[in-house]
Every structure is written in C-alpha cells, then in structure tokens.
Design a protein around this motif. Structure first.
Motif, PDB file in Angstrom:
ATOM      1  N   ALA A 189       0.810  -1.222   0.000  1.00 21.81           N
ATOM      2  CA  ALA A 189       0.000   0.000   0.000  1.00 21.81           C
ATOM      3  C   ALA A 189       0.843   1.272   0.000  1.00 21.81           C
ATOM      4  CB  ALA A 189      -0.928  -0.004   1.221  1.00 21.81           C
ATOM      5  N   LYS A 190       1.965   1.267   0.738  1.00 25.32           N
ATOM      6  CA  LYS A 190       2.697   2.507   0.955  1.00 25.32           C
ATOM      7  C   LYS A 190       4.192   2.409   0.711  1.00 25.32           C
ATOM      8  CE  LYS A 190      -0.608   3.721   4.614  1.00 25.32           C
ATOM      9  NZ  LYS A 190      -0.765   4.064   6.060  1.00 25.32           N
ATOM     10  N   GLY A 191       4.685   1.228   0.320  1.00 23.37           N
ATOM     11  CA  GLY A 191       6.118   1.087   0.077  1.00 23.37           C
ATOM     12  C   GLY A 191       6.900   0.897   1.373  1.00 23.37           C
ATOM     13  N   ILE A 192       8.229   0.755   1.244  1.00 22.54           N
ATOM     14  CA  ILE A 192       9.089   0.525   2.393  1.00 22.54           C
ATOM     15  C   ILE A 192       9.032   1.693   3.378  1.00 22.54           C
ATOM     16  CG2 ILE A 192      11.498   0.303   3.147  1.00 22.54           C
ATOM     17  CD1 ILE A 192      10.368  -2.270   2.109  1.00 22.54           C
ATOM     18  N   ASP A 193       9.083   2.924   2.869  1.00 24.04           N
ATOM     19  CA  ASP A 193       9.010   4.071   3.767  1.00 24.04           C
ATOM     20  C   ASP A 193       7.686   4.098   4.517  1.00 24.04           C
ATOM     21  OD1 ASP A 193      11.547   5.111   3.319  1.00 24.04           O
ATOM     22  OD2 ASP A 193      10.900   6.308   1.600  1.00 24.04           O
ATOM     23  N   GLY A 194       6.625   3.674   3.853  1.00 20.50           N
ATOM     24  CA  GLY A 194       5.334   3.617   4.521  1.00 20.50           C
ATOM     25  C   GLY A 194       5.326   2.598   5.645  1.00 20.50           C
ATOM     26  N   LEU A 195       5.994   1.453   5.435  1.00 14.72           N
ATOM     27  CA  LEU A 195       6.089   0.449   6.487  1.00 14.72           C
ATOM     28  C   LEU A 195       6.883   0.992   7.673  1.00 14.72           C
ATOM     29  CD1 LEU A 195       5.811  -2.352   7.734  1.00 14.72           C
ATOM     30  CD2 LEU A 195       7.754  -3.099   6.330  1.00 14.72           C
ATOM     31  N   ILE A 196       7.995   1.668   7.376  1.00 13.18           N
ATOM     32  CA  ILE A 196       8.799   2.248   8.450  1.00 13.18           C
ATOM     33  C   ILE A 196       7.979   3.252   9.258  1.00 13.18           C
ATOM     34  CG2 ILE A 196      10.798   3.706   8.972  1.00 13.18           C
ATOM     35  CD1 ILE A 196      12.171   2.447   6.513  1.00 13.18           C
ATOM     36  N   GLU A 197       7.253   4.115   8.564  1.00  8.50           N
ATOM     37  CA  GLU A 197       6.416   5.107   9.247  1.00  8.50           C
ATOM     38  C   GLU A 197       5.348   4.428  10.100  1.00  8.50           C
ATOM     39  OE1 GLU A 197       4.862   7.571   6.190  1.00  8.50           O
ATOM     40  OE2 GLU A 197       6.795   8.499   5.693  1.00  8.50           O
ATOM     41  N   SER A 198       4.788   3.331   9.590  1.00 10.11           N
ATOM     42  CA  SER A 198       3.776   2.599  10.341  1.00 10.11           C
ATOM     43  C   SER A 198       4.366   1.984  11.611  1.00 10.11           C
ATOM     44  CB  SER A 198       3.166   1.502   9.463  1.00 10.11           C
ATOM     45  OG  SER A 198       2.251   0.709  10.189  1.00 10.11           O
ATOM     46  N   LEU A 199       5.577   1.428  11.491  1.00 13.48           N
ATOM     47  CA  LEU A 199       6.232   0.840  12.662  1.00 13.48           C
ATOM     48  C   LEU A 199       6.553   1.906  13.706  1.00 13.48           C
ATOM     49  CD1 LEU A 199       8.635  -1.721  10.950  1.00 13.48           C
ATOM     50  CD2 LEU A 199       6.654  -2.252  12.375  1.00 13.48           C
ATOM     51  N   VAL A 200       7.043   3.045  13.240  1.00 12.63           N
ATOM     52  CA  VAL A 200       7.341   4.149  14.155  1.00 12.63           C
ATOM     53  C   VAL A 200       6.071   4.564  14.905  1.00 12.63           C
ATOM     54  CG1 VAL A 200       8.017   6.573  14.299  1.00 12.63           C
ATOM     55  CG2 VAL A 200       9.326   5.001  12.855  1.00 12.63           C
ATOM     56  N   ALA A 201       4.968   4.681  14.165  1.00 12.38           N
ATOM     57  CA  ALA A 201       3.703   5.089  14.785  1.00 12.38           C
ATOM     58  C   ALA A 201       3.222   4.049  15.796  1.00 12.38           C
ATOM     59  CB  ALA A 201       2.651   5.303  13.703  1.00 12.38           C
ATOM     60  N   ARG A 202       3.339   2.767  15.454  1.00 11.69           N
ATOM     61  CA  ARG A 202       2.912   1.708  16.374  1.00 11.69           C
ATOM     62  C   ARG A 202       3.761   1.717  17.633  1.00 11.69           C
ATOM     63  NH1 ARG A 202       2.246  -3.816  12.981  1.00 11.69           N
ATOM     64  NH2 ARG A 202       1.756  -4.595  15.068  1.00 11.69           N
ATOM     65  N   ASN A 203       5.057   1.916  17.479  1.00 18.69           N
ATOM     66  CA  ASN A 203       5.945   1.930  18.649  1.00 18.69           C
ATOM     67  C   ASN A 203       5.644   3.124  19.544  1.00 18.69           C
ATOM     68  OD1 ASN A 203       7.286  -0.446  18.019  1.00 18.69           O
ATOM     69  ND2 ASN A 203       8.797   0.598  16.730  1.00 18.69           N
ATOM     70  N   LYS A 204       5.348   4.282  18.931  1.00 17.81           N
ATOM     71  CA  LYS A 204       4.996   5.460  19.736  1.00 17.81           C
ATOM     72  C   LYS A 204       3.682   5.223  20.484  1.00 17.81           C
ATOM     73  CE  LYS A 204       7.387   9.044  17.050  1.00 17.81           C
ATOM     74  NZ  LYS A 204       7.227  10.251  16.190  1.00 17.81           N
ATOM     75  N   ALA A 205       2.735   4.598  19.800  1.00 19.35           N
ATOM     76  CA  ALA A 205       1.446   4.314  20.436  1.00 19.35           C
ATOM     77  C   ALA A 205       1.628   3.325  21.590  1.00 19.35           C
ATOM     78  CB  ALA A 205       0.463   3.765  19.413  1.00 19.35           C
ATOM     79  N   ASN A 206       2.446   2.286  21.380  1.00 21.51           N
ATOM     80  CA  ASN A 206       2.712   1.321  22.447  1.00 21.51           C
ATOM     81  C   ASN A 206       3.406   1.987  23.624  1.00 21.51           C
ATOM     82  OD1 ASN A 206       1.591  -0.771  21.006  1.00 21.51           O
ATOM     83  ND2 ASN A 206       3.539  -1.515  20.200  1.00 21.51           N
ATOM     84  N   ALA A 207       4.351   2.897  23.328  1.00 23.89           N
ATOM     85  CA  ALA A 207       5.069   3.598  24.394  1.00 23.89           C
ATOM     86  C   ALA A 207       4.109   4.464  25.196  1.00 23.89           C
ATOM     87  CB  ALA A 207       6.195   4.439  23.803  1.00 23.89           C
TER      88      ALA A 207
END
Length: 212
Positions: A189-207
């Motif tokens: 859906a969003k490419g590699i950069d999109g996956l990285i951004e999604s992981l960053v967002a998930r980690n911030k939400a978990n934190a």
C-alpha cells in the motif's frame, strides 16, 4: 479465540525469547541446539523472576539486555527480512537498518507487559529429530505453569559462530510469518518508507500506552 489466561501464557513464552540471558558465542557453538534452548530458557526465567524492573516492563532495561545478550545470538537480520518479505530486497541499507531497529522495538514493547506473568513456569524440551550434520533444526518445547502447557518451538541455523535463532512458534503460529502478512500489506500500500512510518507510529502508540 485465545482466552486471556492462555494469551498471557503464550506472551510470556514469547517474552522469553526477547530476554534470553545468553552466553558468549564460543560456548553456544559447542552446545547442541536443544541443550542450548533448555539452559537459556531456565536462565531467562530465573532472570525475570529476580528482576523487579524487568517484570514491571521497563522497556529501556529490556532493550539493554536485548542488545547486549540476545542480538549476538539471533539472526535478526534474517528475521526482519523474512517478516518484510520481497520488499526487503528493494530496501536501501539505511531502510533495512531502520526496519530492523523498529521491528526490534515493536517486539520488545509488544511482549514487555507479559513479563509480569512469569512466576513458576518451567520449560520442557522435547527430543530433537536432527542428523549430526544438520545446520537448520527445529527445537520443540513446552512452557509449563498454571493452566495448559504452552507450545513454543524455535527454528535455529548454524553458522560460523554457532547456533542462531531465526523464528519462533507459539501455539502453532510462527511469529515471523504473522508479521509478514501485516508488513506485506503495508509495503504493497505505501512502500518501504510507509512500512517504516507505520512501525514508528505503532511503537509510539505502544510507548504512550505503557506510560498510562
């Protein structure tokens, strides 16, 4: 659907991978993979029981342990590449590093809360079916405590520095395969950069969730 008690048991089993108190590589190279898993499982369970900050989910302390003790004995690059799927080969070295970093944080934060569930668990390692010269093996275990035993299996490969874990199965579900499905959808859906951004967002939400 997995009930809460069974989820807590399985998450605690996965957490044992995250927190293994592993020895130097030279010792690991001399051990059979099933003997290594048995010893390491006992060590990590003892470590968790005796460290209040780890049991409380102190992510910073968990990350220090992961970097110092676990990472030299896990082929985390292979784990991340397998989880990302075909998109990994198209990622730049910088993107690959960011994927590994964010995936590690995701795993640590996802299972850190399960550490408080570790009390009187023991690990039973099943007889291993492998030939003497095999360099890729499956080690099957059961984590026993309250309730039903939890199946936890490890895939290991042998390289020049000894045996390294590259996948983990909890209750019949391979962790890397589960993330591959999620990550593949993000990449498509969003490419590699999109996956990285999604992981960053998930980690911030978990934190943020951990601080509430």
């Amino acid at each position: 659907m997995m009930n809460r008690r069974l989820f807590s048991q399985s998450a605690a089993a996965v957490a044992s991978l995250v927190l293994m108190s592993l020895p130097v590589a030279s010792m690991a190279a001399e051990e059979a993979p099933d003997a290594m898993i048995k010893r390491l499982s006992n060590e990590v369970l003892e470590t968790i029981r005796n460290d209040a900050s780890i049991k409380s989910g102190d992510v910073d302390k968990i990350m220090v342990l992961v970097d110092r003790l676990l990472m030299p004995h896990v082929n985390f690059r292979r784990m991340t590449a397998a989880a990302v799927g075909p998109g990994w080969r198209k990622a730049t070295p910088e993107q690959q590093k960011r994927l590994q970093d964010e995936f590690k944080v995701l795993l640590v934060r996802t299972y850190s809360g399960a550490l408080s569930q570790v009390t009187n668990q023991t690990v039973d390692v099943k007889p291993m079916r492998a030939a003497a010269g095999d360099k890729d093996v499956l080690v099957r275990t059961e984590v026993r405590g309250k309730g039903d035993p939890v199946q936890v299996d490890y895939r290991l490969e042998k390289d020049g520095s000894g045996w390294k874990i590259y996948n983990l199965n909890v209750l019949g579900v391979w962790i890397v395969d589960t993330y591959r499905t999620q990550f593949g959808q993000e990449v498509n859906a969003k490419g590699i950069d999109g996956l990285i951004e999604s992981l960053v967002a998930r980690n911030k939400a978990n934190a943020a969730g951990n601080t509430k």
